[in-house]
Design a protein around this motif. Structure first.
Motif, PDB file in Angstrom:
ATOM      1  N   SER A   1       0.828  -1.204   0.000  1.00 20.66           N
ATOM      2  CA  SER A   1       0.000   0.000   0.000  1.00 20.66           C
ATOM      3  C   SER A   1       0.860   1.251   0.000  1.00 20.66           C
ATOM      4  N   VAL A   2       1.890   1.262   0.827  1.00 15.15           N
ATOM      5  CA  VAL A   2       2.813   2.398   0.862  1.00 15.15           C
ATOM      6  C   VAL A   2       3.462   2.589  -0.505  1.00 15.15           C
ATOM      7  N   LEU A   3       3.920   1.511  -1.101  1.00 14.09           N
ATOM      8  CA  LEU A   3       4.568   1.614  -2.417  1.00 14.09           C
ATOM      9  C   LEU A   3       3.599   2.144  -3.469  1.00 14.09           C
ATOM     10  N   ALA A   4       2.345   1.701  -3.411  1.00 14.95           N
ATOM     11  CA  ALA A   4       1.343   2.189  -4.365  1.00 14.95           C
ATOM     12  C   ALA A   4       1.138   3.688  -4.218  1.00 14.95           C
ATOM     13  N   ASN A   5       1.056   4.164  -2.986  1.00 10.10           N
ATOM     14  CA  ASN A   5       0.835   5.591  -2.760  1.00 10.10           C
ATOM     15  C   ASN A   5       2.082   6.412  -3.061  1.00 10.10           C
TER      16      ASN A   5
END
Length: 161
Positions: A79-83
């Protein structure tokens, strides 16, 4: 050297789209804040392939096992990488992971927060390698987190122009 996204795919994982904020939820901050050569990411939950928040919800050592938490922390990393990707455009711009701070909702006496947050750290090192992915880190237990989250993970990365 393969890109971070190619490594994610090679691990059999999928990068979700960026987080979709639920209707009616007011967040007076950004999930990713870029300032110069740094991107600071706010405490993240896990979200799914539809962009919706998936938690995890509950308490480690009560509702969730350490293994459940480890797996969920890997999901939080995605999720962090996506954001981060949505904000900076390309994960190849990340040239260093500075710090990670994991907060884990914990039952009284639960002391394996560090093992839970290892799920996040391990995935970051797998995706970026030890030179770029190495980071300082803290993992603490808390009584409760917003919306009943079992964990939130925040941190900071260095980015290339």
């Amino acid at each position: 050297m393969p890109t971070p996204e190619a490594r994610i795919t090679a691990l059999g994982l999928t990068l979700p789209p960026s987080l979709t904020i639920p209707s009616g939820l007011h967040l007076p901050f950004s999930f990713v804040n870029v300032r110069g050569d740094r991107a600071v990411f706010s405490g993240h939950p896990k979200h799914g392939l539809d962009g919706a928040i998936e938690g995890p919800f509950g308490t480690l050592g009560q509702d969730l096992s350490t293994e459940d938490g480890y797996d969920a922390a890997r999901g939080v990393a995605l999720s962090v990488l996506a954001n981060l990707k949505a904000e900076i455009g390309d994960l190849n711009r990340i040239i260093g992971w500075v710090r990670v701070f994991g907060m884990v909702t914990s039952a009284p006496g639960y002391t394996e927060q560090h093992l839970v947050v290892n799920g996040f750290s391990d995935l970051i090192v797998e995706v970026f390698g030890p030179d770029i992915g190495r980071h300082a880190r803290s993992a603490i237990g808390v009584a409760a987190l917003p919306m009943g989250f079992a964990m939130e993970i925040e941190g900071e990365v260095l980015i290339a122009p």
